[in-house]
Design a protein around this motif. Structure first.
Motif, PDB file in Angstrom:
ATOM      1  N   GLY A   3      12.608   2.130   4.195  1.00 55.95           N
ATOM      2  CA  GLY A   3      11.649   1.026   4.250  1.00 55.95           C
ATOM      3  C   GLY A   3      10.987   0.856   2.901  1.00 55.95           C
ATOM      4  O   GLY A   3      11.048   1.742   2.042  1.00 55.95           O
ATOM      5  N   TRP A   4      10.320  -0.285   2.730  1.00 56.26           N
ATOM      6  CA  TRP A   4       9.775  -0.639   1.414  1.00 56.26           C
ATOM      7  C   TRP A   4       8.372  -1.215   1.552  1.00 56.26           C
ATOM      8  O   TRP A   4       8.071  -1.934   2.503  1.00 56.26           O
ATOM      9  CB  TRP A   4      10.700  -1.632   0.722  1.00 56.26           C
ATOM     10  N   GLU A   5       7.544  -0.946   0.578  1.00 52.60           N
ATOM     11  CA  GLU A   5       6.139  -1.348   0.627  1.00 52.60           C
ATOM     12  C   GLU A   5       5.943  -2.861   0.594  1.00 52.60           C
ATOM     13  O   GLU A   5       4.879  -3.354   0.976  1.00 52.60           O
ATOM     14  CB  GLU A   5       5.376  -0.705  -0.544  1.00 52.60           C
ATOM     15  N   ILE A   6       6.934  -3.619   0.148  1.00 45.32           N
ATOM     16  CA  ILE A   6       6.785  -5.075   0.044  1.00 45.32           C
ATOM     17  C   ILE A   6       7.730  -5.829   0.979  1.00 45.32           C
ATOM     18  O   ILE A   6       7.808  -7.061   0.923  1.00 45.32           O
ATOM     19  CB  ILE A   6       7.015  -5.561  -1.397  1.00 45.32           C
ATOM     20  N   ALA A   7       8.455  -5.116   1.833  1.00 46.04           N
ATOM     21  CA  ALA A   7       9.490  -5.767   2.645  1.00 46.04           C
ATOM     22  C   ALA A   7       8.913  -6.740   3.680  1.00 46.04           C
ATOM     23  O   ALA A   7       9.641  -7.574   4.211  1.00 46.04           O
ATOM     24  CB  ALA A   7      10.350  -4.715   3.341  1.00 46.04           C
ATOM     25  N   HIS A   8       7.609  -6.651   3.955  1.00 45.36           N
ATOM     26  CA  HIS A   8       6.986  -7.559   4.920  1.00 45.36           C
ATOM     27  C   HIS A   8       6.586  -8.888   4.315  1.00 45.36           C
ATOM     28  O   HIS A   8       6.186  -9.807   5.038  1.00 45.36           O
ATOM     29  CB  HIS A   8       5.740  -6.890   5.505  1.00 45.36           C
ATOM     30  N   LEU A   9       6.672  -9.016   3.006  1.00 45.98           N
ATOM     31  CA  LEU A   9       6.207 -10.225   2.332  1.00 45.98           C
ATOM     32  C   LEU A   9       7.245 -11.338   2.440  1.00 45.98           C
ATOM     33  O   LEU A   9       8.440 -11.106   2.223  1.00 45.98           O
ATOM     34  CB  LEU A   9       5.915  -9.933   0.856  1.00 45.98           C
ATOM     35  N   THR A  41       0.835  -1.191   0.000  1.00 44.60           N
ATOM     36  CA  THR A  41       0.000   0.000   0.000  1.00 44.60           C
ATOM     37  C   THR A  41       0.875   1.248   0.000  1.00 44.60           C
ATOM     38  O   THR A  41       1.871   1.311   0.718  1.00 44.60           O
ATOM     39  CB  THR A  41      -0.903   0.020   1.255  1.00 44.60           C
ATOM     40  N   LYS A  42       0.484   2.217  -0.775  1.00 44.14           N
ATOM     41  CA  LYS A  42       1.181   3.497  -0.772  1.00 44.14           C
ATOM     42  C   LYS A  42       1.149   4.099   0.631  1.00 44.14           C
ATOM     43  O   LYS A  42       0.115   4.101   1.305  1.00 44.14           O
ATOM     44  CB  LYS A  42       0.513   4.450  -1.757  1.00 44.14           C
ATOM     45  N   GLY A  43       2.314   4.576   1.084  1.00 40.93           N
ATOM     46  CA  GLY A  43       2.387   5.221   2.375  1.00 40.93           C
ATOM     47  C   GLY A  43       2.558   4.275   3.545  1.00 40.93           C
ATOM     48  O   GLY A  43       2.496   4.699   4.705  1.00 40.93           O
ATOM     49  N   LYS A  44       2.779   2.992   3.279  1.00 40.92           N
ATOM     50  CA  LYS A  44       2.987   2.017   4.346  1.00 40.92           C
ATOM     51  C   LYS A  44       4.217   1.185   3.991  1.00 40.92           C
ATOM     52  O   LYS A  44       4.173   0.310   3.121  1.00 40.92           O
ATOM     53  CB  LYS A  44       1.763   1.125   4.515  1.00 40.92           C
ATOM     54  N   ARG A  45       5.316   1.498   4.677  1.00 39.18           N
ATOM     55  CA  ARG A  45       6.587   0.834   4.384  1.00 39.18           C
ATOM     56  C   ARG A  45       7.079   0.029   5.583  1.00 39.18           C
ATOM     57  O   ARG A  45       6.774   0.351   6.725  1.00 39.18           O
ATOM     58  CB  ARG A  45       7.642   1.870   3.979  1.00 39.18           C
ATOM     59  N   TYR A  46       7.836  -1.013   5.272  1.00 40.68           N
ATOM     60  CA  TYR A  46       8.340  -1.927   6.281  1.00 40.68           C
ATOM     61  C   TYR A  46       9.863  -2.021   6.161  1.00 40.68           C
ATOM     62  O   TYR A  46      10.436  -1.721   5.121  1.00 40.68           O
ATOM     63  CB  TYR A  46       7.746  -3.328   6.092  1.00 40.68           C
ATOM     64  N   ARG A  47      10.493  -2.493   7.226  1.00 37.72           N
ATOM     65  CA  ARG A  47      11.941  -2.592   7.192  1.00 37.72           C
ATOM     66  C   ARG A  47      12.400  -3.826   6.427  1.00 37.72           C
ATOM     67  O   ARG A  47      11.713  -4.850   6.372  1.00 37.72           O
ATOM     68  CB  ARG A  47      12.503  -2.645   8.605  1.00 37.72           C
ATOM     69  N   LYS A  48      13.541  -3.717   5.809  1.00 30.72           N
ATOM     70  CA  LYS A  48      14.280  -4.855   5.271  1.00 30.72           C
ATOM     71  C   LYS A  48      15.710  -4.678   5.745  1.00 30.72           C
ATOM     72  O   LYS A  48      16.419  -3.771   5.272  1.00 30.72           O
ATOM     73  CB  LYS A  48      14.223  -4.891   3.741  1.00 30.72           C
ATOM     74  N   LEU A  49      16.131  -5.483   6.672  1.00 29.39           N
ATOM     75  CA  LEU A  49      17.440  -5.282   7.277  1.00 29.39           C
ATOM     76  C   LEU A  49      18.558  -5.344   6.243  1.00 29.39           C
ATOM     77  O   LEU A  49      18.614  -6.258   5.411  1.00 29.39           O
ATOM     78  CB  LEU A  49      17.677  -6.335   8.364  1.00 29.39           C
TER      79      LEU A  49
END
Length: 286
Positions: free
Chosen positions: A166-172, A133-141
Motif C-alpha cells: 500500500g502507499w501513502e498517496i494511493a487514496h488521492l 501521513t506516515k504509517g497510513k497506507r492505502y491500496r492501489k490495485l
C-alpha cells in the motif's frame, strides 16, 4: 543491457526544457530531432538531471499536480502552464476552492482540460481532508505488480508494519502509476521521515536504502533518470528487472562526459561519437 556506450552518431539537437527557472535547461537548450526516442544525458556529476520532479521534490502536492499536467503532454508545453497555475493557486486550499471552469480555462491549450481540472481540484480537496501521513497506507490495485492491493479493503488503511502493498498517496484522486513512481522516487522517504531528501541526505540509519532504488517506472524520462542515478554509483541498471551490473571504465568515462541517449530494448544507450564526413562523401564514425 550489456553496456551503455556505443559508437554511434549523436543527434545534433537536445530536448526541450523540463525545469522552470530559465525556461531552458542549461544542458538541453533545443528540441531533439527525434524526441520520442532520444533524451539528453547530463554528466553524472551534474547537480541535477533536469526533471521538474527534482525541483518539486520537497513539495509533494505540487509534484503530483505536475504529473497530472505532464501525463500525455510534452514538458515544453505543460510546464509553462503549470507554473502559471501555481502562481494563480499558490496553496492547496486555493486549488481546492477554485471553480473547475476557471482552472479548465487556464489549461485549455493542454487538452483534456476538464478532466485535468477536476482531478487537480479533487486531489487538493482530498489532500486537505486526508493528507498523506506516515504509517497510513492505502491500496492501489495492481501497482506496482499485478494483484497488488487486492488484499486491502477499498476504505482500509494499513500501518508500516503490515506486509501488504500500500502507499501513502494511493487514496488521492488522479494518482496513477506515473504519479506514484514520481512520488516514490522523489518524495516518499521524506514523507516517511527516513531522510530529508530522495538521495538519502540526513538518513538516520546506516542501512537506509532510498526508495528510488526499488522503483521500476514505465515512463521513459523516469527510466532515464534512474539510469543516471545508478551510473552515479557505478552501476548499469536494467529497467525491466531492476538488476545491476558493474559499469565498465569505458561506460563511466561516457557517463562522466554526458551526451545524448536513446532507448534500446527499454534501456538507455549513450551516444557519444561525433559524425565525420569522409572524402568520398560517406559518413564515418570516430
Amino acid at each position: 543491457m550489456s553496456h551503455i556506450f556505443r559508437h554511434r552518431a549523436a543527434p545534433v539537437l537536445p530536448r526541450t526544457p523540463r525545469l522552470r527557472p530559465q525556461k531552458i535547461s542549461p544542458y538541453f537548450p533545443k528540441p531533439l530531432v527525434d524526441p520520442d526516442s532520444c533524451l539528453p544525458f547530463p554528466p553524472i556529476n551534474a547537480p541535477s538531471f533536469g526533471l521538474v520532479q527534482e525541483q518539486l521534490a520537497h513539495d509533494p502536492f505540487r509534484l503530483l499536480i505536475a504529473t497530472i499536467f505532464l501525463n500525455r503532454t510534452r514538458g515544453g508545453v505543460a510546464l509553462p502552464v503549470l507554473f502559471k497555475v501555481f502562481d494563480r493557486f499558490p496553496t492547496v486550499e486555493a486549488m481546492a476552492s477554485t471553480d473547475p471552469s476557471t482552472l479548465a480555462s487556464m489549461i485549455h491549450c493542454l487538452g483534456f482540460q476538464n478532466q485535468r481540472a477536476k482531478k487537480c481540484i479533487a486531489l487538493a480537496q482530498t489532500w486537505l481532508a486526508f493528507p498523506p501521513t506516515k504509517g497510513k497506507r492505502y491500496r492501489k490495485l495492481h501497482y506496482p505488480c499485478k494483484g497488488d492491493g487486492r488484499d486491502i479493503g477499498a476504505d482500509e488503511t494499513i500501518a508500516d508494519d503490515d506486509a501488504r502493498v500500500g502507499w501513502e498517496i494511493a487514496h488521492l484522486p488522479g494518482v496513477g502509476p506515473y504519479s506514484l513512481d514520481s512520488w516514490r522516487i522523489f518524495c516518499r522517504d521524506e514523507v516517511r521521515g527516513l531522510a530529508s531528501d530522495w538521495r538519502g541526505l540526513g538518513a538516520s540509519k546506516t542501512s537506509f536504502r532510498p526508495e528510488w532504488k526499488s522503483v521500476l517506472p514505465q515512463d521513459k524520462e523516469l527510466r532515464a533518470y534512474l539510469t543516471w542515478m545508478w551510473l552515479k554509483e557505478g552501476w548499469v541498471w536494467d529497467r525491466h528487472t531492476g538488476e545491476r551490473t558493474p559499469a565498465s571504465e569505458r561506460v563511466m568515462r561516457a557517463a562522466r562526459r554526458g551526451g545524448v541517449a536513446h532507448e534500446e530494448d527499454g534501456n538507455w544507450v549513450l551516444e557519444m561519437s561525433p559524425v565525420k564526413k569522409a572524402s568520398n562523401g560517406l559518413t564515418a564514425w570516430s
